[in-house]
Design a protein around this motif. Structure first.
Motif, PDB file in Angstrom:
ATOM      1  N   ASP A 380      -4.797 -10.862 -34.830  1.00 13.43           N
ATOM      2  CA  ASP A 380      -4.631 -12.267 -34.863  1.00 13.43           C
ATOM      3  C   ASP A 380      -3.893 -13.050 -33.554  1.00 13.43           C
ATOM      4  O   ASP A 380      -3.121 -12.474 -33.490  1.00 13.43           O
ATOM      5  N   LYS A 619     -10.923 -18.434 -32.827  1.00 10.02           N
ATOM      6  CA  LYS A 619      -9.418 -18.919 -32.760  1.00 10.02           C
ATOM      7  C   LYS A 619      -8.669 -18.304 -33.748  1.00 10.02           C
ATOM      8  O   LYS A 619      -7.379 -18.290 -34.049  1.00 10.02           O
ATOM      9  N   SER A 620      -9.461 -17.433 -34.702  1.00 12.66           N
ATOM     10  CA  SER A 620      -8.771 -16.790 -35.832  1.00 12.66           C
ATOM     11  C   SER A 620      -8.527 -15.258 -35.484  1.00 12.66           C
ATOM     12  O   SER A 620      -7.388 -14.642 -35.980  1.00 12.66           O
ATOM     13  N   TYR A 621      -9.332 -14.462 -34.628  1.00 13.78           N
ATOM     14  CA  TYR A 621      -9.472 -13.167 -34.434  1.00 13.78           C
ATOM     15  C   TYR A 621      -9.682 -12.892 -33.112  1.00 13.78           C
ATOM     16  O   TYR A 621     -10.514 -13.479 -32.417  1.00 13.78           O
ATOM     17  N   LYS A 660     -12.842 -18.316 -42.760  1.00  9.63           N
ATOM     18  CA  LYS A 660     -12.058 -18.819 -41.940  1.00  9.63           C
ATOM     19  C   LYS A 660     -12.656 -20.345 -41.244  1.00  9.63           C
ATOM     20  O   LYS A 660     -13.809 -20.082 -41.008  1.00  9.63           O
TER      21      LYS A 660
END
Length: 725
Positions: A380, A619-621, A660
């Motif tokens: 993350d 932007k999440s992973y 997500k």
């Protein structure tokens, strides 16, 4: 005169006997007796000897008792300390995922602690009836039981010294002493008795019984009756039938002999039936209830351990690499992971972990052979938490090589944003359309020529074009202008260590791991803050104390640098670009691929690939992927498999981003957009920069970029050095 002497002697004899009232004086003839003097009676010597012997025995007994007491006190003073943590068997140390589900047991012996209310009354009665019927009457040591055991020893019974131990003494032995028969000395038994009395003084009978039932070994690497119930029957203690309760209650005396899984389980049945009959005598069950339980087969309700073991082993394989990294981090934090009672809570998302494992070991991605390996780490980017990690495929053993954290392989062109172009934006304020030369070039101070993958030069191109097309010559030229010290400072700030100050061929490849690249690219994804990749969220120690762990981020680059790198790397994943196989329709993402070839001296086929990389992010992973072989001097990745990492990334990231938000990166107010040749370029607002005296050029249209990062072989890439692309 003779008569006077005679009476004197008589008087003296009388006085002597007056001093010993227990003995009657002999009769003597009186004067004038017509019968004449009678002979005196002899004293009763036998009675005197009995008295003397009795007195000596009494003295010896007192001395012996005093000596025994002194020895007992000496032994007791040397007895080890015993605490509640010793008695209460901590559960096996275990690792949990982010949802609190157990994913790995650390101890060789599995044990889950049962509270008193989790243990049915019938099981408590079965244990007491079988092991210590006077449990509720003694104070830890039972003289009647000891006498019975001694008599049994004399008669040659198998009861022996163990039979003289109460449940409390057995608990003490299991908690602080060795269970070896050779260690059952008088000293040890004295200390055991002393500690048992102390335990009885400080804990209730129910607490002691609960301690015991959680402590005993049940075979099959399982300790505690709660764990045994789940392991053997797949259900909690409260759901066991009477025959199953009796079986568990009888097993601790000899788990091997009373193993119900043995082909000949007659001993297990005999022991179970003995427990049932003891429960009848104890008044816990009726004879009818006992008979019904006796008539049931001893295998009633047992699970198939073969499939259970296979399932457990498969589950362990899924989490294997992640667990390795977790243990390493726990040890770095100062924990002894070999001790019981640790609960290690991780950041692992089990669904993502399963997806990573399935894609590595299934058929969704085509690998060139069974031996081809993979390493991948997913984080993350906003916290640095590692959510999934796979360390290999078709791994023959657990806790083997974790390819995700290996640092001995070059990252090839995947490091160019970190080592070349990132520092150029950060320290030299280069805009995305800064002109770079793609012309013949030799490493400074050497005669080694740098080549691009296609052995062609494109002349003057923009930094954006050089990055998206992974040109080697512009990267090497950029590192020279940035300077090795600046490059080292920048890449080290992103958690990627350097063995030496970068220069020369390091511009197009330094050693790195997927863990390090995921952390570094994560910093670009979140706007410039570096979080060290972390696996552990909290650890609960055996005493119940919770230790929380959160990583504090450090500013590694300006927001302008992060945004401009991301904007350029978006082009890497577009159709017909260098990592087109990583494209996910409509998803906002960016990334960089990298290939490492062989030098001429390594005698490998043309276009053979040693290491293939792709690291991408949303932007999440952030997900970094490496593929290659453990023995690259024997095996290599064929050219037509160069997109393996991008394909793996595409499958995993598609799954991960289902729920997500698909959010694009917004330009910070520290950059200024400039439209150049129908492409939006960016520069750092208000900062001066130099174009190096080169003419301004436009970026090539990304739809027309070359389809792949080149297959490279020795001098085709970088002259006499190992090829990187």
């Amino acid at each position: 005169m003779a008569n006077e002497n005679q009476w004197s002697r008589v008087n003296r004899n009388q006085n002597m006997y007056d001093n010993h009232p227990a003995t009657e004086p002999p009769r003597t003839p009186r004067p004038g007796n017509s019968d004449g003097p009678k002979k005196p009676r002899k004293p009763k010597k036998k009675r005197r000897w009995f008295l003397i012997i009795f007195l000596w025995l009494l003295v010896l007994g007192v001395i012996g008792a005093l000596a025994g007491t002194a020895v007992f006190i000496t032994y007791a003073n040397d007895a080890p300390n015993i605490t509640e943590s010793n008695l209460a068997s901590e559960p096996s140390s275990a690792i949990y995922d982010s949802q609190g589900q157990s994913i790995w047991k650390l101890s060789t012996v599995e044990r889950d602690y049962a509270n008193s209310n989790e243990i049915p009354k019938a099981l408590k009665q079965a244990v007491v009836a079988t092991e210590d019927r006077r449990f509720y009457k003694h104070n830890g040591v039972d003289p009647i039981r000891i006498a019975g055991a001694a008599l049994a020893n004399v008669r040659g019974s198998s009861l022996g010294m163990q039979g003289g131990s109460t449940l409390t003494q057995q608990l003490v032995k299991l908690s602080v002493f060795s269970t070896s028969t050779a260690d059952q000395t008088i000293k040890r038994k004295a200390q055991e008795a002393w500690l048992a009395m102390r335990v009885e003084k400080n804990f209730s009978k129910d607490e002691i019984l609960t301690f015991y039932m959680n402590k005993v070994y049940m075979g099959h690497g399982v300790s505690g009756m709660k764990t045994a119930s789940e392991y053997f029957y797949g259900k909690p203690l409260t759901e066991l039938s009477l025959d199953q309760i009796a079986l568990l209650a009888g097993m601790p005396q000899s788990p091997t002999n009373y193993d119900p899984y043995l082909k000949d389980n007659s001993r297990a049945k005999e022991r179970r039936d003995t427990v049932l009959n003891a429960m009848v005598k104890y008044g816990a069950v009726t004879q009818k209830q006992a008979n019904e339980a006796i008539n049931k087969p001893v295998s009633d309700g047992l699970q198939d351990l073969t499939s259970k073991a296979e399932l457990a082993n498969n589950n362990r394989k899924v989490a294997d690499a992640y667990v390795q990294s977790t243990l390493k981090e726990a040890e770095a934090l100062g924990y002894d992971t070999t001790k019981a009672g640790l609960k290690i809570y991780t950041n692992m998302d089990s669904k993502l972990q399963q997806s990573m494992y399935d894609n590595a070991n299934g058929n969704t991605v085509a690998f060139p052979s069974e031996d081809a390996q993979i390493g991948a780490t997913m984080t993350d980017p906003n916290t640095g938490r590692v959510v999934a990690q796979v360390g290999g495929r078709n791994m023959p053993i657990l806790q083997g090589t974790n390819h995700a954290t290996l640092t001995g392989r070059s990252g090839g062109s995947s490091v160019k944003p970190l080592l070349d172009y990132g520092p150029a934006i950060e320290y030299l304020n280069w805009p995305t359309n800064r002109t770079v030369e793609d012309k013949q070039y030799k490493y400074p101070g050497t005669s080694t020529t740098v080549y691009n993958w296609d052995r062609k030069d494109m002349g003057n191109i923009t930094m954006r074009s050089a990055l998206t097309q992974s040109r080697n010559i512009p990267a090497a030229r950029t590192l020279e202008e940035v300077g090795g010290a600046n490059a080292e400072k920048f890449v080290n700030g992103l958690g990627v260590p350097t063995k030496e100050t970068p220069g020369g061929s390091a511009a197009i490849g330094i050693d790195v791991s997927t863990e390090e690249e995921a952390g570094a690219f994560g910093a670009i994804a979140n706007g410039g803050t570096y979080y060290k990749p972390t696996y552990i969220s909290k650890i609960v120690t055996a005493d119940g104390t919770t230790h929380n762990y959160n990583v504090t981020g450090k500013r590694a680059m300006k927001t302008s640098t992060a945004f401009m790198l991301t904007d350029m790397m978006k082009g890497v994943i577009k159709p017909n670009a260098t990592a087109a196989d990583a494209a996910i329709a409509g998803l906002h993402q960016a990334g960089k691929s990298g290939l490492v070839g062989y030098g001429d001296e390594e005698n490998m086929p043309n276009q053979a690939i040693k290491d293939a990389w792709f690291t991408g992010y949303t932007k999440s992973y952030a997900l970094s992927v490496w593929t290659g072989y453990d023995w690259p001097n024997k095996d290599y990745i064929p050219w037509n498999y160069q997109d393996l990492p991008a394909q793996f990334y595409q499958r995993v990231m598609s799954y991960a981003m289902q729920n997500k938000p698909n959010t694009d990166w917004a330009a910070p107010d520290t950059v200024t957009p400039r439209v150049k040749g129908n492409i939006v370029e960016y520069e750092v607002k208000g900062e001066k920069w130099s174009n190096g005296g080169l003419p301004a050029v436009n970026s090539l249209p990304q739809s027309g970029e070359t389809p792949a990062e080149a297959g490279i072989s020795g001098s085709a890439a970088v002259g006499a050095t190992t090829g990187n692309n």
